[in-house]
Design an enzyme around this catalytic site. Structure first.
Site, PDB file in Angstrom:
ATOM      1  N   PHE A  22       0.824  -1.214   0.000  1.00  0.00           N
ATOM      2  CA  PHE A  22       0.000   0.000   0.000  1.00  0.00           C
ATOM      3  C   PHE A  22       0.862   1.270   0.000  1.00  0.00           C
ATOM      4  CE2 PHE A  22      -1.980   2.805   3.465  1.00  0.00           C
ATOM      5  CZ  PHE A  22      -2.538   3.687   2.559  1.00  0.00           C
ATOM      6  N   ASP A  42      10.451  -6.097  -3.648  1.00  0.00           N
ATOM      7  CA  ASP A  42       9.373  -6.669  -2.843  1.00  0.00           C
ATOM      8  C   ASP A  42       9.367  -8.180  -3.062  1.00  0.00           C
ATOM      9  OD1 ASP A  42       6.593  -7.339  -1.909  1.00  0.00           O
ATOM     10  OD2 ASP A  42       6.425  -5.172  -1.762  1.00  0.00           O
ATOM     11  N   TYR A 155       4.987  -7.082  16.993  1.00  0.00           N
ATOM     12  CA  TYR A 155       5.097  -6.099  15.905  1.00  0.00           C
ATOM     13  C   TYR A 155       5.705  -4.791  16.419  1.00  0.00           C
ATOM     14  CZ  TYR A 155       3.709  -2.577  12.470  1.00  0.00           C
ATOM     15  OH  TYR A 155       3.720  -1.538  11.571  1.00  0.00           O
ATOM     16  N   ASN A 184      -1.759   4.992  11.664  1.00  0.00           N
ATOM     17  CA  ASN A 184      -2.930   4.532  10.891  1.00  0.00           C
ATOM     18  C   ASN A 184      -3.110   5.225   9.541  1.00  0.00           C
ATOM     19  OD1 ASN A 184      -3.588   4.139  13.917  1.00  0.00           O
ATOM     20  ND2 ASN A 184      -4.867   2.680  12.825  1.00  0.00           N
ATOM     21  N   ARG A 223      -8.216   7.327  16.810  1.00  0.00           N
ATOM     22  CA  ARG A 223      -6.935   7.190  16.113  1.00  0.00           C
ATOM     23  C   ARG A 223      -6.653   8.460  15.322  1.00  0.00           C
ATOM     24  NH1 ARG A 223      -6.886   3.461  18.922  1.00  0.00           N
ATOM     25  NH2 ARG A 223      -6.641   1.245  18.519  1.00  0.00           N
TER      26      ARG A 223
END
Ligand code: NAD
Length: 324
Positions: A22, A42, A155, A184, A223
């Site tokens: 993304f 990637d 994470y 976010n 958020r």
């Protein structure tokens, strides 16, 4: 304002790791549109071939399929690169709780390989994705660099370790590193599918299909949702930041605060549907509120985000309407 007027030397080559994902694919697109060269690296583990295919017609775009867990691959990828925008990692707090060993290898060892390869190849600046999850259980708002709590997931640990490795590479090996603590992020091409999908694209897709989304918890969590264009600006400004600003991590957000339940009803309104959500249990490792102080990035990187949540969500909805 923005980033399109930023100037880099002609012949500049940006290496974007995680460029099929993304954020990475949006970085590739922005750089190509500014006329510079991009090498996307990637392993397509969570990224998408279609995020590569859209750029294959650009003469300035090169795709290299490779895994950051392999140092030789990282060395090849960094060859000739002026700047590294290191985005490759596995995201998702809940998935990391299920796979701690993999996260350690992928997100920490992979980043260390990239730092070492960048250093050996004389890369000018190493800009990398960190995360607001490094704030852990620190309750005070807004979240401010230097005031972090106990970590709540593997994470988050990987991102904290990446920051420490990067700082060390600046201090001892002279590689200018800049950590981007994203809050976010949302926008075009964010994957709406799968158990670990982010909430905004997931809800948009479900609502567009007439399905009933489930909100984890009571929806009163907040958020600092950050539109992708602001993230692109931060990365490109970090490439031009002075040496004195290196070896640091920066909050990259808009500096606002949105409640999930309000976002939900905003989406139903914008999409013209009338569906009440289901409510599920809280997610393990989640924090209740997140809101960034972005003054450090403003001061030291010249970061000045253009897109509020409302600006961004309109553009994101338009994109999903056309592309889902
Ligand atoms: N999206 C957010 O809101 C957010 C928030 C905080 C931090 N981040 C961080 O930003 C970065 C990009 O996130 P995203 O949302 O674009 O995620 P994404 O999953 O869409 O992109 C990550 C990309 O990295 C690639 N990748 C993973 N492991 C790899 C490996 N070993 N070798 C090569 N490539 C590999 C994946 O295939 C994928 O294309 C990540 O480091 C993530 O942790 C994202």
């Amino acid at each position: 304002m923005g980033y399109t007027n930023l100037k880099f030397d002609s012949g500049t080559l940006f290496l974007v790791t995680g460029g099929a994902g993304f954020i990475g694919s949006n970085l590739c697109e922005a750089i190509l549109n500014m006329g510079y060269k991009v090498r996307c690296m990637d392993d397509l583990s969570t990224g998408k071939q279609k995020n590569v295919d859209i750029f294959l017609g650009y003469p300035n775009y090169e795709f290299m399929k490779g895994d950051i867990r392999n140092l030789d691959t990282c060395m090849c990828a960094c060859k000739g690169a002026t700047y590294v925008l290191h985005q490759a990692a596995w995201g998702s707090v809940p998935r990391s709780l299920e796979m701690p060993l993999f996260y350690n290898k992928n997100n920490i060892e992979g980043t260390l390989n990239m730092l070492e390869a960048a250093r050996q190849n004389g890369v000018k600046k190493f800009v990398y994705a960190s995360s607001s999850s490094v704030y852990g259980d620190e309750p005070n708002l807004p979240k401010t660099e230097g005031r972090e709590g106990n970590l709540l997931s593997p994470y988050a640990l990987t991102k904290r370790c990446d920051e420490e490795w990067a700082k060390l590479y600046t201090r001892f090996y002279g590689l200018d590193t800049y950590g981007m603590r994203y809050f976010n992020v949302f926008g075009r091409r964010q994957d709406p599918d799968g158990a670990y999908a982010a909430v905004i694209p997931k809800f948009i897709k479900q609502l567009m299909r007439g399905e009933t989304p489930t909100i984890n918890g009571d929806g009163r969590q907040s958020r600092d949702f950050t539109y992708i264009e602001n993230v692109i600006e931060a990365n490109l400004k970090a490439c031009l930041a002075p040496h004195e600003a290196a070896g640091e991590a920066y909050n990259i957000a808009y500096g606002g605060r949105e409640y999930l339940i309000d976002i939900y009803y905003g989406l139903t309104k914008a999409l013209g549907v009338d569906v009440e959500p289901n409510f599920g249990p809280d997610r393990k490792g989640d924090i209740k509120h997140s809101h960034a102080d972005i003054s450090k990035a403003r001061k030291l990187l010249g970061y000045d985000p253009d897109y509020s949540f409302q600006d961004g969500i309109k553009l994101a909805i338009e994109w999903y309407k056309e592309n889902l």
